[in-house]
Each structure stands twice: as structure tokens, then as C-alpha cells.
Design an enzyme around this catalytic site. Structure first.
Site, PDB file in Angstrom:
ATOM      1  N   ALA A  73       0.982  -1.154  -0.075  1.00 10.62           N
ATOM      2  CA  ALA A  73       0.213  -0.122  -0.004  1.00 10.62           C
ATOM      3  C   ALA A  73       0.772   1.116  -0.039  1.00 10.62           C
ATOM      4  O   ALA A  73       0.435   2.526  -0.120  1.00 10.62           O
ATOM      5  CB  ALA A  73      -0.940   0.037   1.135  1.00 10.62           C
ATOM      6  N   GLY A 132       1.861   3.451  -5.640  1.00 11.62           N
ATOM      7  CA  GLY A 132       1.242   2.932  -6.768  1.00 11.62           C
ATOM      8  C   GLY A 132       0.006   2.552  -6.869  1.00 11.62           C
ATOM      9  O   GLY A 132      -0.813   3.056  -6.170  1.00 11.62           O
ATOM     10  N   ARG A 136       7.612   0.233   4.034  1.00  9.39           N
ATOM     11  CA  ARG A 136       8.124   1.432   4.411  1.00  9.39           C
ATOM     12  C   ARG A 136       6.982   2.093   5.385  1.00  9.39           C
ATOM     13  O   ARG A 136       5.948   2.811   4.924  1.00  9.39           O
ATOM     14  CB  ARG A 136       8.364   2.037   3.160  1.00  9.39           C
ATOM     15  N   ASP A 194       7.478  -7.576   5.249  1.00  4.58           N
ATOM     16  CA  ASP A 194       7.885  -7.827   3.859  1.00  4.58           C
ATOM     17  C   ASP A 194       6.922  -9.205   3.555  1.00  4.58           C
ATOM     18  O   ASP A 194       7.348 -10.063   4.404  1.00  4.58           O
ATOM     19  CB  ASP A 194       9.343  -8.205   3.898  1.00  4.58           C
ATOM     20  N   SER A 243      -0.984  -9.528 -13.902  1.00  2.59           N
ATOM     21  CA  SER A 243      -0.234  -8.648 -14.923  1.00  2.59           C
ATOM     22  C   SER A 243      -0.716  -9.214 -16.263  1.00  2.59           C
ATOM     23  O   SER A 243      -0.681 -10.769 -16.452  1.00  2.59           O
ATOM     24  CB  SER A 243       1.203  -8.703 -14.592  1.00  2.59           C
ATOM     25  N   TYR A 268       9.900 -13.036 -14.274  1.00  2.00           N
ATOM     26  CA  TYR A 268       8.837 -12.181 -13.659  1.00  2.00           C
ATOM     27  C   TYR A 268       7.517 -12.629 -14.403  1.00  2.00           C
ATOM     28  O   TYR A 268       6.410 -12.784 -13.874  1.00  2.00           O
ATOM     29  CB  TYR A 268       9.075 -10.696 -14.676  1.00  2.00           C
ATOM     30  N   GLY A 296      -1.890  -4.288 -17.935  1.00  2.00           N
ATOM     31  CA  GLY A 296      -0.900  -3.765 -18.923  1.00  2.00           C
ATOM     32  C   GLY A 296       0.078  -2.835 -18.431  1.00  2.00           C
ATOM     33  O   GLY A 296       0.392  -2.845 -17.114  1.00  2.00           O
ATOM     34  N   THR A 345       3.842   3.507 -12.939  1.00  2.00           N
ATOM     35  CA  THR A 345       4.101   3.920 -11.453  1.00  2.00           C
ATOM     36  C   THR A 345       5.599   3.835 -11.149  1.00  2.00           C
ATOM     37  O   THR A 345       6.402   3.980 -12.128  1.00  2.00           O
ATOM     38  CB  THR A 345       3.339   2.674 -10.741  1.00  2.00           C
ATOM     39  N   PHE A 361       7.164   1.055 -11.017  1.00  2.00           N
ATOM     40  CA  PHE A 361       7.228  -0.180 -11.443  1.00  2.00           C
ATOM     41  C   PHE A 361       8.377  -0.399 -12.223  1.00  2.00           C
ATOM     42  O   PHE A 361       9.365  -0.897 -12.061  1.00  2.00           O
ATOM     43  CB  PHE A 361       5.804  -0.873 -12.290  1.00  2.00           C
TER      44      PHE A 361
HETATM   45  C1  8X3 Z   1       3.680  -5.149 -15.530  1.00  2.00           C
HETATM   46  C2  8X3 Z   1       3.337  -5.151 -17.010  1.00  2.00           C
HETATM   47  O1  8X3 Z   1       4.093  -5.693 -19.458  1.00  2.00           O
HETATM   48  O2  8X3 Z   1       5.864  -4.801 -17.817  1.00  2.00           O
HETATM   49  O3  8X3 Z   1       3.144  -6.195 -14.852  1.00  2.00           O
HETATM   50  O4  8X3 Z   1       5.025  -6.863 -17.618  1.00  2.00           O
HETATM   51  S1  8X3 Z   1       4.612  -5.649 -18.205  1.00  2.00           S
END
Ligand code: 8X3
Length: 251
Positions: free
Chosen positions: A11, A14, A36, A57, A137, A150, A181, A185, A187
Site C-alpha cells: 500500500a 502505486g 515503508r 515484507d 499482470s 517475472y 498492462g 508507477t 514499477f
Molecule cells: C507489468 C506489465 O508488461 O511490464 O506487470 O510486464 S509488463
């Protein structure tokens, strides 16, 4: 949503942060989880509903169970769990990738999501009611170059979601997943280890989703009537057709 206890992992930024804000607007009581504490406190100070902070974590099995079992009575029976914590670390072919990055992704995206789910489930099973919503995802649906681990982690989330839905079906507990997609963020910055130029390049020439877009759909999924389950939602920016195909305007 009013009176519901909603627990959100990851939380502190993002999608998790935006989801907490949207749920609070709807009157949910929130358990804000993350690593955090300062960020969680900042989020809590902005919310107008009762909330409780849990710092841990998700990949730390012992901490997950200790923290969930330490919840005060008012928050101890979770109605909705949003399994949002997780990240991508690196984007490299298998023979060049850093194995520490693999551990980080599997520990949080896969094992962490499973630990938190298991820790939160007992009162749901007892009440025969609840909702587990996993953040997957597009990488749970398509494998792309350099994303083997991933994508593996997100395929695992997809499989776990489906298995959990089967296991919890007799109890009437809802299990669903949303698969975003491109979402702008932290990410991509985390994936590229702070390389902002590389991160910005991911979204160049197109309008990606923002965290609030995903939070909006999460809210919709949670507020569906009891007999309705939006079980598997792929959420893309309009400019993106697949992991390989995105329409970018020349700069
Ligand atoms: C995030 C989307 O396309 O970078 O999960 O894997 S992508």
C-alpha cells in the site's frame, strides 16, 4: 464497501496506494501493509476512515503470520484481501540475469502472495465469506523477451488464483485477479534499478494507465453483487494491444 475490512499489501505506493484512497472514499476500513512505515503513515494521515498499519515484507513467512495474527479485534476479520505487493527486478535473458533478482521476484510476487493469503484465510473460511483479489499482470498471460522469471512469477499468480477459486468454491469465497498492462508507477523504475530514462522509455509516445485507473476497476470488482465475480480481468491502456503491440505516436 462501508464497514468492510479491506487489507492491501504494497500500500506504500502505486496501485496499492491508489486503491487505499479509493476504498477509503467508499468508507472501507483499511489494513495498510508495506515495508515503508513512513509512507504508510503518510497515506494513513490522508485517509478519512479507520485504518491500521502493518509493516512487514510479504516474503518473510514468519513476519507475515505474526503480523496478521497481531491484528486488533476491529481489524482481525478481513473481508477483502488485495494482494498487490510485488515487483519486477531486471529485464535480462536467463543466461545474463542476476539470480538475486529472481529470488526477489519469486519471494514477493509468488511466495509472499501465497503466505499472506494463507494467513488471512481462516476467518473467511469460518464465516464462509470473503474476497481475495490478486494483482496479476499481462505478464501472466503472455511471455515476452527477457521477462522469463517475472512472467513465471505472474503465471504462478494466475495459476494460484485459479486453484484458490476451486478450493474456496464450496465456502462461497470470491477469488479474482486483475491483470494490468502498462501502468505508469514506480514499477519500471524498480525494474530498471532507478534508471529513469529507461523507465520513461517504456511509456514513450503512448498514454499508459495510471494507478488510479487500476484502483477504479479494483473498486468496481469488489463492489459487484455477492453472486457476481469478475474473475479474470485484463486491463490495458487503449494504446496497448499485447505485450508486443503498442501504438506509439512519433515524438
Ligand atoms: C507489468 C506489465 O508488461 O511490464 O506487470 O510486464 S509488463
Amino acid at each position: 464497501m462501508r464497514e468492510k475490512v479491506v487489507m492491501i499489501t504494497g500500500a506504500s505506493s502505486g496501485i496499492g496506494w491508489a486503491a487505499a484512497q479509493k476504498m477509503a472514499e467508499q468508507g472501507a476500513q483499511l489494513i495498510l501493509c508495506g515495508r515503508r512505515e513512513d509512507r504508510l503513515k503518510e497515506l494513513q494521515s490522508q485517509l478519512d476512515t479507520p485504518s491500521h498499519i502493518l509493516v512487514f515484507d510479504v516474503g518473510d513467512k514468519q513476519a507475515v503470520f505474526e503480523k496478521v495474527n497481531s491484528l486488533p479485534d476491529a481489524f482481525s476479520s478481513v473481508d477483502v484481501l488485495i494482494n498487490n505487493a510485488g515487483n519486477a527486478h531486471g529485464l535480462s535473458p536467463v543466461h545474463e540475469a542476476d539470480i538475486e533478482d529472481w529470488d526477489a521476484m519469486i519471494d514477493s510476487n509468488v511466495k509472499g502472495l501465497m503466505y499472506v493469503t494463507k494467513a488471512v484465510l481462516p476467518p473467511m473460511v469460518q464465516k464462509k465469506q470473503g474476497h481475495i483479489l490478486n494483482i496479476g499482470s499481462i505478464a501472466a498471460k503472455e511471455v515476452y523477451p527477457n521477462g522469463s522469471v517475472y512472467c513465471s512469477s505472474k503465471y504462478a499468480v494466475d495459476a494460484f488464483t485459479k486453484g484458490l477459486r476451486i478450493d474456496l468454491n464450496p465456502m462461497g469465497i470470491k477469488v479474482s485477479a486483475i491483470h494490468p498492462g502498462m501502468v505508469n508507477t514506480e514499477f519500471s523504475q524498480v525494474r530498471f534499478k532507478g534508471d529513469k530514462n529507461r523507465a520513461d522509455g517504456v511509456y514513450k509516445g503512448l498514454q499508459p494507465l495510471v494507478a488510479e485507473d487500476v484502483a477504479h476497476v479494483i473498486c468496481y470488482m469488489i463492489q459487484a453483487p455477492l453472486h457476481v465475480n469478475l474473475a479474470d480481468v485484463l486491463l490495458l491502456p487503449n494504446a496497448q494491444a499485447s505485450t508486443y503491440v503498442a501504438h506509439r505516436k512519433p515524438s
